[in-house]
Design an enzyme around this catalytic site. Structure first.
Site, PDB file in Angstrom:
ATOM      1  N   SER A 225       0.831  -1.191   0.000  1.00  0.00           N
ATOM      2  CA  SER A 225       0.000   0.000   0.000  1.00  0.00           C
ATOM      3  C   SER A 225       0.874   1.254   0.000  1.00  0.00           C
ATOM      4  O   SER A 225       1.698   1.429  -0.888  1.00  0.00           O
ATOM      5  CB  SER A 225      -0.948  -0.062   1.195  1.00  0.00           C
ATOM      6  N   ASP A 453      -8.669  -4.581  -6.161  1.00  0.00           N
ATOM      7  CA  ASP A 453      -8.191  -4.020  -4.892  1.00  0.00           C
ATOM      8  C   ASP A 453      -9.030  -2.788  -4.563  1.00  0.00           C
ATOM      9  O   ASP A 453      -9.151  -1.874  -5.369  1.00  0.00           O
ATOM     10  CB  ASP A 453      -6.712  -3.636  -5.037  1.00  0.00           C
ATOM     11  N   HIS A 481      -7.158  -6.160  -0.598  1.00  0.00           N
ATOM     12  CA  HIS A 481      -6.043  -5.223  -0.664  1.00  0.00           C
ATOM     13  C   HIS A 481      -4.716  -5.963  -0.577  1.00  0.00           C
ATOM     14  O   HIS A 481      -4.434  -6.624   0.426  1.00  0.00           O
ATOM     15  CB  HIS A 481      -6.183  -4.216   0.482  1.00  0.00           C
TER      16      HIS A 481
END
Length: 515
Positions: A225, A453, A481
């Site tokens: 991320s 995602d 994710h």
């Protein structure tokens, strides 16, 4: 809201991993819930003034479970290395076999604790990988145990997180404006010394100091991320120091701030639709409608209901479960497909007026503890995002952008857009820019993107991989994710072969959907 990479923490509910996008307060991913911004001119070697930091020999002491912990000093301001110093909290799990070096990891955020994330190393990585690397994590500057940014009290954070971020009238807009100004003012009052020095560029420079401290000639890293933006920034600064970088759940640093919010909101909308489609096939389906659009309308009606009449909260902590907390509770389990059954149970209760389970889920996302205390995840997230990316300063720009985002993302668009408003009043001017990072001269860098995602859309992975001169794109036809250790043996094998043997898959490979 850039990537709300909240804190992907491994919990029974969310397998996130300690960073799952901080949705609150401008979360971005790499760009700002971890952001973009091009790195300054590349740096090849430490100057004489910085060399003492690289030469540190910290005292590693046992800190439970076979882990070793240490403190490492870095300059508060890299332009004045002889000035004030701050210390970073670092943890490692030593390799169990023929050691290659250190594998640095970051769970995302910005604001996620790398120290807490690394505590889960035995479940995050297979024995074969841990045999070859010391797994090393750290709290980035401004986060957790590393000179944390502080802004608000726990009760003030409750109020801030609960602000109606999809305002319906002038009074709600004014309340959101005041709350955002108060947040920025609180950060200035409590953390003015730190605020100019918590950028992702600063954190990337800290990572190279840590590389020197552990005596690794090349830097090996896995970031998720927002951690992908941190890793890409490192590669832009230190391309020749890179050994292997895995950037999973990628953020595209070239996407402008409000556009990133818009795309992220659309990603959550896609994830919600996928969740609903799956739910209609399950025995525990909470929806009365038999169509996807009908079920999505039920979610919308729930959010509207919570906006007007808060849901019941049986935690007895005094919080009103309005629309903001309800949105957070829905978003949290969308990060991980394995949490979808929990979301179905939570929605079933919420449709009957009981929002308690949704509130518990929201607490996971913002890292609020059972005693009412918070980590500094929300504050650090905002501080880094507002410094990394230029944001508009006019209230009208956010109103216009929120209205536009709500068209493509009716459930989340307004919320995500307004969540960046504190950056309009930030006491420190941004130092980053929304520009591509090329990292010319770096060896192959593996960029991993999941097709559905919710927080870091696949198009961002494609963008980052194409902008990096040595970027290699690996896709995963999945939900949730990030892709590594999400159930795809194809993804896991590719990542582990690269980290250990430096073999990369053919760029553009898409690992198949798990059946």
């Amino acid at each position: 809201m850039r990537t709300a990479s909240h804190t992907v923490r491994r919990t029974a509910l969310c397998r996130l991993a300690a960073a799952a996008l901080l949705l609150v307060g401008g979360c971005s991913t790499g760009q700002g819930p971890g952001g973009g911004g091009s790195a300054p001119a590349r740096i090849t070697a430490p100057t004489a003034a910085l060399q003492p930091f690289y030469d540190q020999r910290p005292s590693w002491t046992g800190c439970g479970g076979g882990f070793q912990c240490a403190r490492v000093e870095v300059p508060l301001d890299y332009s004045a290395p002889s000035g004030e110093r701050i210390s970073l909290s670092v943890i490692r799990l030593p390799a169990t076999g023929q050691r290659i070096g250190s594998l640095f990891i970051n769970p995302g955020g910005p604001g996620g604790s790398g120290v807490q994330y690394t505590r889960a190393a035995r479940s995050l990585f297979p024995d074969s990988l841990r045999a070859r690397f010391d797994v090393v994590g750290f709290d980035p500057r401004g986060v957790g145990e590393s000179s944390p940014v502080k802004c608000l009290s726990n009760s003030q954070l409750d109020a801030f997180v609960g602000l109606d971020a999809s305002p319906d009238d002038h009074a709600e807009v004014k309340a959101l404006e005041k709350g955002s100004k108060d947040f920025a003012a609180g950060c200035e009052a409590k953390s003015a010394r730190l605020l100019p020095h918590v950028s992702t560029v600063d954190a990337a420079r800290d990572m190279d100091v840590l590389r020197g401290v552990v005596r690794d000639p090349g830097f090996t890293y896995l970031g998720k991320s927002y951690g992908t933006f941190l890793g890409a920034t490192y590669a832009g600064l230190f391309p020749k120091q890179v050994r292997a970088l895995v950037l999973d759940g990628a953020v595209d640093p070239a996407v402008p701030s409000l556009r990133a919010n818009e795309v992220q909101a659309e990603g959550f909308e896609v994830a919600l639709r996928a969740f609903v489609e799956d739910s209609l096939k399950q025995q525990d389906n909470p929806f009365t409608s038999r169509t996807v659009d009908g079920a999505l309308a039920e979610v919308g009606a729930l959010l509207k209901r919570a906006d007007g009449q808060p849901l019941r909260n049986d935690l007895k902590d005094g919080r009103r479960l309005g629309e903001a907390w309800t949105v957070l509770g829905v978003i949290t389990p969308l990060y991980d497909r394995q949490s979808w059954p929990a979301l179905r149970r939570a929605l079933k209760a919420a449709f009957k007026g009981d929002g308690t389970t949704l509130l518990r889920m929201a607490d996971l996302l913002v890292d609020r503890h059972a005693d009412g205390s918070y980590s500094n995840q929300t504050e650090a997230n905002m501080a880094v995002n507002c410094l990394d990316h230029p944001y508009p300063t006019a209230l009208g720009d956010y109103r216009k952008a929120a209205d536009k985002a709500a068209v493509e993302s009716p459930h989340f668009g307004s919320y995500v857009m307004w969540s960046s408003l504190p950056c309009a009043y930030w006491p420190v001017k941004p130092t980053g820019a929304d520009e591509p990072i090329k990292a010319e001269g770096a060896p192959p860098i593996l960029v991993v993107g999941t097709l559905r995602d919710p927080a870091t859309p696949y198009e961002w992975a494609k963008g980052l991989a194409s902008e990096l001169k040595s970027g290699v794109l690996l896709g995963f036809d999945g939900d949730g994710h990030t892709g590594y250790r999400s159930g795809s043996r194809c993804v896991d094998t590719a990542v582990e072969n690269y980290l250990i043997s430096l073999h990369v898959p053919k760029s553009g490979t898409v690992c198949p959907k798990i059946t």
